[in-house]
Design an enzyme around this catalytic site. Structure first.
Site, PDB file in Angstrom:
ATOM      1  N   ALA A 252      43.704   3.318 -25.791  1.00  0.00           N
ATOM      2  CA  ALA A 252      44.189   2.033 -26.309  1.00  0.00           C
ATOM      3  C   ALA A 252      45.241   2.167 -27.425  1.00  0.00           C
ATOM      4  O   ALA A 252      46.332   1.586 -27.331  1.00  0.00           O
ATOM      5  CB  ALA A 252      42.994   1.195 -26.756  1.00  0.00           C
TER       6      ALA A 252
ATOM      7  N   ARG B  14      49.344  -2.314 -18.302  1.00  0.00           N
ATOM      8  CA  ARG B  14      47.891  -2.121 -18.161  1.00  0.00           C
ATOM      9  C   ARG B  14      47.190  -3.331 -18.796  1.00  0.00           C
ATOM     10  O   ARG B  14      47.579  -3.774 -19.871  1.00  0.00           O
ATOM     11  CB  ARG B  14      47.426  -0.819 -18.826  1.00  0.00           C
TER      12      ARG B  14
ATOM     13  N   GLN C 270      38.836  12.092 -17.860  1.00  0.00           N
ATOM     14  CA  GLN C 270      39.442  12.221 -19.192  1.00  0.00           C
ATOM     15  C   GLN C 270      38.576  13.071 -20.120  1.00  0.00           C
ATOM     16  O   GLN C 270      39.086  13.673 -21.059  1.00  0.00           O
ATOM     17  CB  GLN C 270      39.653  10.834 -19.821  1.00  0.00           C
TER      18      GLN C 270
ATOM     19  N   ASP D 251      38.458  -0.087 -25.691  1.00  0.00           N
ATOM     20  CA  ASP D 251      39.778  -0.624 -25.339  1.00  0.00           C
ATOM     21  C   ASP D 251      39.952  -2.058 -25.798  1.00  0.00           C
ATOM     22  O   ASP D 251      41.065  -2.547 -25.946  1.00  0.00           O
ATOM     23  CB  ASP D 251      40.001  -0.528 -23.832  1.00  0.00           C
TER      24      ASP D 251
ATOM     25  N   ASN E  54      34.887  -0.596 -22.713  1.00  0.00           N
ATOM     26  CA  ASN E  54      35.374   0.797 -22.764  1.00  0.00           C
ATOM     27  C   ASN E  54      35.323   1.376 -21.348  1.00  0.00           C
ATOM     28  O   ASN E  54      34.934   0.702 -20.385  1.00  0.00           O
ATOM     29  CB  ASN E  54      34.516   1.626 -23.743  1.00  0.00           C
ATOM     30  N   LYS E  55      35.704   2.613 -21.238  1.00  0.00           N
ATOM     31  CA  LYS E  55      35.801   3.294 -19.939  1.00  0.00           C
ATOM     32  C   LYS E  55      34.518   3.125 -19.123  1.00  0.00           C
ATOM     33  O   LYS E  55      33.409   3.178 -19.665  1.00  0.00           O
ATOM     34  CB  LYS E  55      36.110   4.770 -20.199  1.00  0.00           C
TER      35      LYS E  55
HETATM   36  O1  MRU Z   1      41.994   4.569 -18.943  1.00  0.00           O
HETATM   37  P1  MRU Z   1      42.163   5.204 -20.297  1.00  0.00           P
HETATM   38  O2  MRU Z   1      42.160   6.710 -20.239  1.00  0.00           O
HETATM   39  O3  MRU Z   1      43.360   4.642 -21.031  1.00  0.00           O
HETATM   40  O4  MRU Z   1      40.859   4.763 -21.091  1.00  0.00           O
HETATM   41  C1  MRU Z   1      40.680   5.178 -22.420  1.00  0.00           C
HETATM   42  C2  MRU Z   1      39.387   4.798 -22.980  1.00  0.00           C
HETATM   43  O5  MRU Z   1      38.593   4.132 -22.347  1.00  0.00           O
HETATM   44  C3  MRU Z   1      39.122   5.184 -24.398  1.00  0.00           C
HETATM   45  O6  MRU Z   1      37.752   5.427 -24.598  1.00  0.00           O
HETATM   46  C4  MRU Z   1      39.545   4.007 -25.295  1.00  0.00           C
HETATM   47  O7  MRU Z   1      40.879   3.663 -25.039  1.00  0.00           O
HETATM   48  C5  MRU Z   1      39.404   4.308 -26.722  1.00  0.00           C
HETATM   49  S1  MRU Z   1      40.705   5.396 -27.219  1.00  0.00           S
HETATM   50  C6  MRU Z   1      40.650   5.671 -28.867  1.00  0.00           C
END
Ligand code: MRU
Length: 367
Positions: free
Chosen positions: A55, A90, A203, A244, A254-255
């Site tokens: 994010a 996004r 990730q 996010d 979040n993810k």
């Molecule tokens: O799809 P992504 O890799 O952009 O998702 C990222 C995440 O879900 C992170 O946990 C979130 O952005 C926090 S980053 C400090």
């Protein structure tokens, strides 16, 4: 943070107004490749195709993307086009809108001739602020880690489980969830991190494991399904994840898979913390489940895996029957009731409207 002893950030300007350099995160952990973004289109592609992700870094890249666009054409129409192009890259991380709104609000009243330089400067300020904010988050969380460490036999590490990559690669530096891990490690407080691999894009396996390893923080990679088992056996002292978008009432998006970790933590009495800069709070949203747009990504990310072959090639392989349909929701929402605390740059609060309003009264009042 450091890569084998050399300090890095995830994004940095290389030619004022003309180019910003990023690390192509789609190549990690197998290849460390930097790319210069020189146009609005480059910045939009980098975000959309996840060369950069996380994010806060999405917001920072968008800010530089606006600067790159205005360097070529600083008219009102070009500014609006840049905003529309970048905001569409996004949908879930609210830092994108936060950064673009901040730039548009400051730039629109300026004469066109002043806009490109002002945009570039503001993008730099957003990056510096991100670094300071994440450092502060780490400092607040470190007090919790120290308390847990004090209850453990001397020298035993505090075991922290994390999901996805909320590390320095997802921000400009430090990371959100990883900032306390780096600060504890650097201060000599023993920590060990269980890193969820984070299917489908991995990730955790590709980015979190890489950055923790390069900085020297002890860690162990686990499959996403292992978290509940580890918690049942007392192997996890705390969970720290990023987010996010967090609602004004403390629901945490979040993810995908974060919610399941929160459920397991709740069932096993393991504290579940979310580390976030205030730029990730969406003050306009109160019901995370119904109001946050969840990015739906290509099923190909589920049916295929990327990795390195024995002879060093980076290849993508199919792991399912050729015709298997796959769904790929990229994020989920953890209800506030499952969150032990929100760790922000201003301190730690309950995941609730009152908790957030207590730390950010001016933002809550303005919403
Ligand atoms: O799809 P992504 O890799 O952009 O998702 C990222 C995440 O879900 C992170 O946990 C979130 O952005 C926090 S980053 C400090």
């Amino acid at each position: 943070m450091k890569i084998d002893g050399t300090p890095y950030r995830s994004i940095w300007p290389v030619a004022t107004g003309e180019a910003v350099r990023i690390i192509d995160q789609t190549r990690l952990p197998h290849e460390f490749l930097t790319v210069d973004l020189v146009s609005l289109e480059d910045a939009a592609t980098a975000i959309r195709d996840m060369w950069v992700r996380g994010a806060p870094l999405i917001g920072a890249t968008a800010a530089y993307g606006m600067g790159l666009a205005l360097h070529r054409d600083a008219s009102d129409a070009a500014l609006e086009k840049a905003y529309a192009t970048l905001i569409a890259t996004r949908p879930t991380a609210v830092n994108l809108r936060w950064a673009l709104d901040a730039l548009r609000n400051r730039l629109m009243p300026l004469a066109p001739g002043e806009r490109a330089a002002a945009a570039w400067q503001q993008a730099g300020e957003i990056c510096e602020e991100d670094v300071a904010v994440n450092h502060a988050i780490g400092g607040h969380a470190l007090t919790i880690i120290r308390k847990i460490a004090a209850r453990k036999p001397a020298g035993e590490p505090v075991n922290i489980l994390t999901h996805c990559n909320a590390g320095w690669l997802a921000t400009v530096d430090w990371g959100t969830a990883t900032s306390p891990m780096y600060q504890a490690h650097d201060a000599g407080v023993p920590v060990h991190v269980f890193v969820d691999e984070t299917r489908p894009r991995n990730q955790g396996a590709g980015l979190t494991a890489w950055e923790l390893g390069r900085h020297g923080v002890p860690h162990t990679l686990v499959v996403d399904n292992a978290g509940g088992h580890l918690m049942q056996h007392g192997l996890v002292d705390m969970v720290i994840v990023g987010t996010d978008r967090t609602t004004a009432t403390g629901d945490v998006c979040n993810k995908i898979g974060t919610y399941l970790k929160a459920l397991a933590a709740h069932d096993n009495g393991v504290p579940f913390y979310v580390a976030l800069p205030s730029s990730t709070i969406d003050w306009t949203v109160s019901d995370g489940l119904r109001e946050i747009p969840i990015e739906e990504r290509s099923g190909r990310e589920v049916t295929h895996l990327q990795g390195r072959t024995e002879d060093g090639r980076i290849e993508t392989i199919l792991i399912t029957p050729e015709t298997t349909p796959a769904a790929n929701p990229a994020f989920d929402v953890t209800p506030a009731r499952l969150v032990t605390g929100l760790i922000t740059e201003r301190g730690i609060c309950a995941a609730s409207a009152d908790g957030l309003a207590g730390l950010f009264p001016e933002r809550a009042a303005a919403a």
